[in-house]
Scaffold this motif. Structure first.
Motif, PDB file in Angstrom:
ATOM      1  N   SER A  36      -4.403   4.602   5.364  1.00 35.46           N
ATOM      2  CA  SER A  36      -3.412   5.144   4.096  1.00 35.46           C
ATOM      3  C   SER A  36      -3.162   6.409   3.874  1.00 35.46           C
ATOM      4  O   SER A  36      -2.570   7.172   3.601  1.00 35.46           O
ATOM      5  CB  SER A  36      -3.847   4.163   2.719  1.00 35.46           C
ATOM      6  OG  SER A  36      -3.718   2.727   3.018  1.00 35.46           O
ATOM      7  N   ILE A  37      -4.971   6.954   4.080  1.00 33.42           N
ATOM      8  CA  ILE A  37      -4.989   8.429   3.972  1.00 33.42           C
ATOM      9  C   ILE A  37      -3.952   9.175   5.013  1.00 33.42           C
ATOM     10  O   ILE A  37      -3.237  10.049   4.764  1.00 33.42           O
ATOM     11  CB  ILE A  37      -6.309   8.856   4.038  1.00 33.42           C
ATOM     12  CG1 ILE A  37      -7.086   8.219   2.781  1.00 33.42           C
ATOM     13  CG2 ILE A  37      -6.390  10.387   4.018  1.00 33.42           C
ATOM     14  CD1 ILE A  37      -8.458   8.197   3.027  1.00 33.42           C
ATOM     15  N   GLN A  38      -4.263   8.921   6.207  1.00 35.18           N
ATOM     16  CA  GLN A  38      -3.349   9.127   7.149  1.00 35.18           C
ATOM     17  C   GLN A  38      -1.969   9.161   7.181  1.00 35.18           C
ATOM     18  O   GLN A  38      -1.081  10.039   7.435  1.00 35.18           O
ATOM     19  CB  GLN A  38      -3.943   8.844   8.664  1.00 35.18           C
ATOM     20  CG  GLN A  38      -5.050   9.155   8.846  1.00 35.18           C
ATOM     21  CD  GLN A  38      -5.653  10.735   8.837  1.00 35.18           C
ATOM     22  OE1 GLN A  38      -5.084  11.458   9.427  1.00 35.18           O
ATOM     23  NE2 GLN A  38      -6.745  10.918   8.197  1.00 35.18           N
ATOM     24  N   THR A  39      -1.418   8.090   6.528  1.00 28.82           N
ATOM     25  CA  THR A  39       0.070   7.755   6.405  1.00 28.82           C
ATOM     26  C   THR A  39       0.544   8.907   5.493  1.00 28.82           C
ATOM     27  O   THR A  39       1.776   9.441   5.433  1.00 28.82           O
ATOM     28  CB  THR A  39       0.163   6.248   5.797  1.00 28.82           C
ATOM     29  OG1 THR A  39      -0.359   5.396   6.921  1.00 28.82           O
ATOM     30  CG2 THR A  39       1.603   5.926   5.568  1.00 28.82           C
ATOM     31  N   LEU A  40      -0.246   9.062   4.155  1.00 26.35           N
ATOM     32  CA  LEU A  40       0.436  10.223   3.154  1.00 26.35           C
ATOM     33  C   LEU A  40       0.252  11.389   3.888  1.00 26.35           C
ATOM     34  O   LEU A  40       1.578  12.259   3.885  1.00 26.35           O
ATOM     35  CB  LEU A  40      -0.731   9.945   2.082  1.00 26.35           C
ATOM     36  CG  LEU A  40      -0.569   9.070   1.191  1.00 26.35           C
ATOM     37  CD1 LEU A  40      -1.883   8.937   0.381  1.00 26.35           C
ATOM     38  CD2 LEU A  40       0.679   9.019   0.378  1.00 26.35           C
ATOM     39  N   TYR A  41      -0.709  11.981   4.604  1.00 28.86           N
ATOM     40  CA  TYR A  41      -0.606  13.034   5.461  1.00 28.86           C
ATOM     41  C   TYR A  41       0.650  13.189   6.103  1.00 28.86           C
ATOM     42  O   TYR A  41       1.539  14.249   6.354  1.00 28.86           O
ATOM     43  CB  TYR A  41      -1.896  13.540   6.185  1.00 28.86           C
ATOM     44  CG  TYR A  41      -2.965  13.981   5.160  1.00 28.86           C
ATOM     45  CD1 TYR A  41      -2.871  15.207   4.520  1.00 28.86           C
ATOM     46  CD2 TYR A  41      -4.234  13.345   5.212  1.00 28.86           C
ATOM     47  CE1 TYR A  41      -3.906  15.726   3.765  1.00 28.86           C
ATOM     48  CE2 TYR A  41      -5.176  13.742   4.691  1.00 28.86           C
ATOM     49  CZ  TYR A  41      -5.202  15.015   3.736  1.00 28.86           C
ATOM     50  OH  TYR A  41      -6.134  15.522   3.007  1.00 28.86           O
ATOM     51  N   TYR A  42       0.978  12.151   7.151  1.00 28.55           N
ATOM     52  CA  TYR A  42       1.986  11.972   8.161  1.00 28.55           C
ATOM     53  C   TYR A  42       3.432  12.523   7.348  1.00 28.55           C
ATOM     54  O   TYR A  42       4.027  13.074   7.735  1.00 28.55           O
ATOM     55  CB  TYR A  42       1.881  10.781   8.844  1.00 28.55           C
ATOM     56  CG  TYR A  42       3.125  10.546   9.580  1.00 28.55           C
ATOM     57  CD1 TYR A  42       3.109  11.020  11.153  1.00 28.55           C
ATOM     58  CD2 TYR A  42       4.268  10.073   9.358  1.00 28.55           C
ATOM     59  CE1 TYR A  42       4.197  11.012  12.045  1.00 28.55           C
ATOM     60  CE2 TYR A  42       5.418   9.980  10.149  1.00 28.55           C
ATOM     61  CZ  TYR A  42       5.251  10.371  11.556  1.00 28.55           C
ATOM     62  OH  TYR A  42       6.508  10.376  12.337  1.00 28.55           O
ATOM     63  N   TYR A  43       3.533  11.630   6.258  1.00 28.77           N
ATOM     64  CA  TYR A  43       4.835  11.924   5.699  1.00 28.77           C
ATOM     65  C   TYR A  43       4.997  13.137   4.696  1.00 28.77           C
ATOM     66  O   TYR A  43       6.097  13.533   4.600  1.00 28.77           O
ATOM     67  CB  TYR A  43       5.200  10.599   4.765  1.00 28.77           C
ATOM     68  CG  TYR A  43       5.719   9.198   5.662  1.00 28.77           C
ATOM     69  CD1 TYR A  43       6.942   9.469   6.444  1.00 28.77           C
ATOM     70  CD2 TYR A  43       4.791   8.352   5.924  1.00 28.77           C
ATOM     71  CE1 TYR A  43       7.277   8.342   7.262  1.00 28.77           C
ATOM     72  CE2 TYR A  43       5.151   7.275   6.782  1.00 28.77           C
ATOM     73  CZ  TYR A  43       6.344   7.204   7.311  1.00 28.77           C
ATOM     74  OH  TYR A  43       6.719   6.454   8.302  1.00 28.77           O
ATOM     75  N   ALA A  44       3.657  13.621   4.389  1.00 30.23           N
ATOM     76  CA  ALA A  44       3.870  15.025   3.714  1.00 30.23           C
ATOM     77  C   ALA A  44       4.429  15.841   4.630  1.00 30.23           C
ATOM     78  O   ALA A  44       5.145  16.823   4.663  1.00 30.23           O
ATOM     79  CB  ALA A  44       2.475  15.242   3.267  1.00 30.23           C
TER      80      ALA A  44
END
Length: 475
Positions: free
Chosen positions: A104-112
């Motif tokens: 979930s953390i990496q997903t937020l960074y990716y879409y940021a």
């Protein structure tokens, strides 16, 4: 921690008079008493998302990405706590729970970071005085309906692209795992995301979800869950003119040919079948083994199943915890009884007495590829072995299923691997890796009864959460 709705930037008690409980599937202890939301709560969330839509749409996407980054930082600071509670909610092993929170953390960074990417293109014109270009715009407020088996990862991988592309959100998470979604709301609230951009309504009543799907103010519905419910929601949403994205069931096959690295194949089958107690839409369920190595692979799988560490999911080293709910336990047990009546039982591992909703890891074998059992999605730690004679038969059996999510082949023959890629009717193909392996930067989704609409994750998520506008400009 009191779990309340998050509506228009405020933590609000549900307005219903009753409560529902969440249960620890390992101990059967009551975890939370949560108020029931009503249709009025859902309407308030929809109104908030609608009111915030115009301002969020016109905020520059790099600024929208800032909120995702801040939310990711908050989740990272609370990873251990969130993973611990996730395990308590659904019985997923602590190692997998930590991995899910990190996803979930990496997903937020990716879409940021996607907020910095181009969202259109320039197209050559036949007129030297005309500039043609396209841009993508958000579809508007979207409804997200998410399941219990990935209670923070799936809400995140729907919510993050929705937000970065300029949509506002109403989330309806599973009532079986509300705390995981609550943590995600806490992270976004900590990031000071503008009021109304993200809203979350908890509850068990069908009318809450129906209100979300029916509302004229909601322009798209993204659903993950069972095929039966997904089809109902899809028809309901499409009849209202909404964009629809459905991720549903799977009956995923792993093919093992005689030239395969058998140890690697068996390792993948064990992981794909038993991790998360088989409660993944990508879990391996049908194992198709070439005749020359059938008995060898069967014996290897039987031996490895006997060695599985089963028990408290909070203990490091546990591979198999309980299934998530009493309802799921009863469903899987009933399906297993049906399997015993029609197929040969290879192994049903004996386990020490467990208080919770523990399913014995089980292997069946059959010579009937069209049996009801081999067509059903079990969603538990159960696999069925089927002997095949050649590559053509393997492809035929993979494609026999009404589902088409993921399939894997183990072979050292590149020609066979390419034939498999070209001829299997699934959305995700794996060569010498298991069916559950996915990465957030790649499209996720299937064919047939597994998926409908644009795929999730990666750059392809933009196809659902935006619409293209073509501009002709005289110069």
């Amino acid at each position: 921690m009191q779990i309340t709705n998050y509506i228009n930037g405020q933590w609000l008690d549900p307005s219903g008079m009753e409560c529902f409980q969440t249960i620890n599937p390992h101990s059967k202890a009551i975890l939370e008493q949560i108020g029931e939301s009503t249709i009025d709560d859902m309407k308030a969330a929809i109104d908030a998302a609608n009111a915030a839509s115009e301002g969020w749409k016109h905020m520059p996407s790099p600024k929208r990405g800032h909120y995702l980054i801040e939310a990711a930082k908050w989740l990272a600071d609370h990873l251990e706590e969130i993973a611990y509670d996730l395990t308590r909610e659904i019985g997923k092993t602590i190692g997998e729970a930590k991995g899910e929170v990190n996803r979930s953390i990496q997903t937020l960074y990716y879409y940021a970071a996607e907020g910095l990417q181009p969202i259109g293109e320039v197209i050559p014109s036949s007129n030297e005085n005309i500039l043609i270009y396209t841009k993508r715009e958000p579809i508007g407020p979207v409804g997200l309906i998410t399941p219990w088996n990935f209670p923070i990862a799936i809400p995140t991988w729907k919510l993050a692209p929705a937000l970065i592309y300029g949509n506002t959100v109403v989330l309806k998470p599973s009532e079986y795992a509300p705390k995981s979604a609550y943590y995600l709301m806490k992270a976004l609230d900590h990031a000071r995301i503008p009021a109304g951009v993200v809203n979350c309504v908890f509850g068990t009543q069908v009318d809450i979800g129906k209100t979300l799907v029916d509302s004229e103010k909601i322009k798209g519905i993204s659903f993950t869950g069972s095929t039966e419910v997904g089809k109902i929601i899809g028809v309901q949403a499409a009849s209202k003119g909404k964009k629809v994205q459905l991720e549903m069931g799977g009956k995923n096959a792993i093919v093992v040919l005689k030239d395969a690295n058998l140890q690697k194949a068996v390792d993948s089958i064990i992981t794909d079948a038993y991790s998360a107690a088989g409660q993944k839409c990508t879990a391996a369920s049908r194992i198709l083994i070439e005749a020359e190595v059938y008995n060898q692979v069967k014996n290897m799988l039987k031996e490895r199943t006997e060695e599985i560490a089963i028990g408290d999911p909070h203990k490091e080293g546990t591979l198999l915890g309980p299934v998530a709910t009493e309802k799921q336990y009863d469903l899987v047990q009933q399906k297993m009884e049906n399997g015993k009546a029609t197929m040969n039982l290879v192994i049903e591992k004996n386990i020490e007495m467990q208080e919770g909703y523990y399913i014995k890891p089980t292997i069946f074998e059959t010579k009937d590829p069209v049996s009801e059992f081999i067509d059903q999605e079990i969603f538990g730690p159960v696999i069925t072995l089927l002997e095949i004679n050649n590559m053509n038969e393997a492809i035929k059996e993979v494609n026999r299923s009404k589902y088409g999510l993921s399939a894997s082949i183990f072979t050292t023959n590149l020609e066979n691997a390419q034939r498999f890629i070209q001829h299997v009717d699934v959305g995700m193909v794996h060569i010498n890796t298991g069916t559950v392996f996915t990465e957030l930067q790649a499209p996720f989704g299937g064919m047939k009864d597994s998926s409908y609409g644009p795929k999730e994750q990666g750059k392809e998520a933009i196809e659902f959460y935006t619409m293209s506008k073509t501009i002709y400009q005289s110069i």
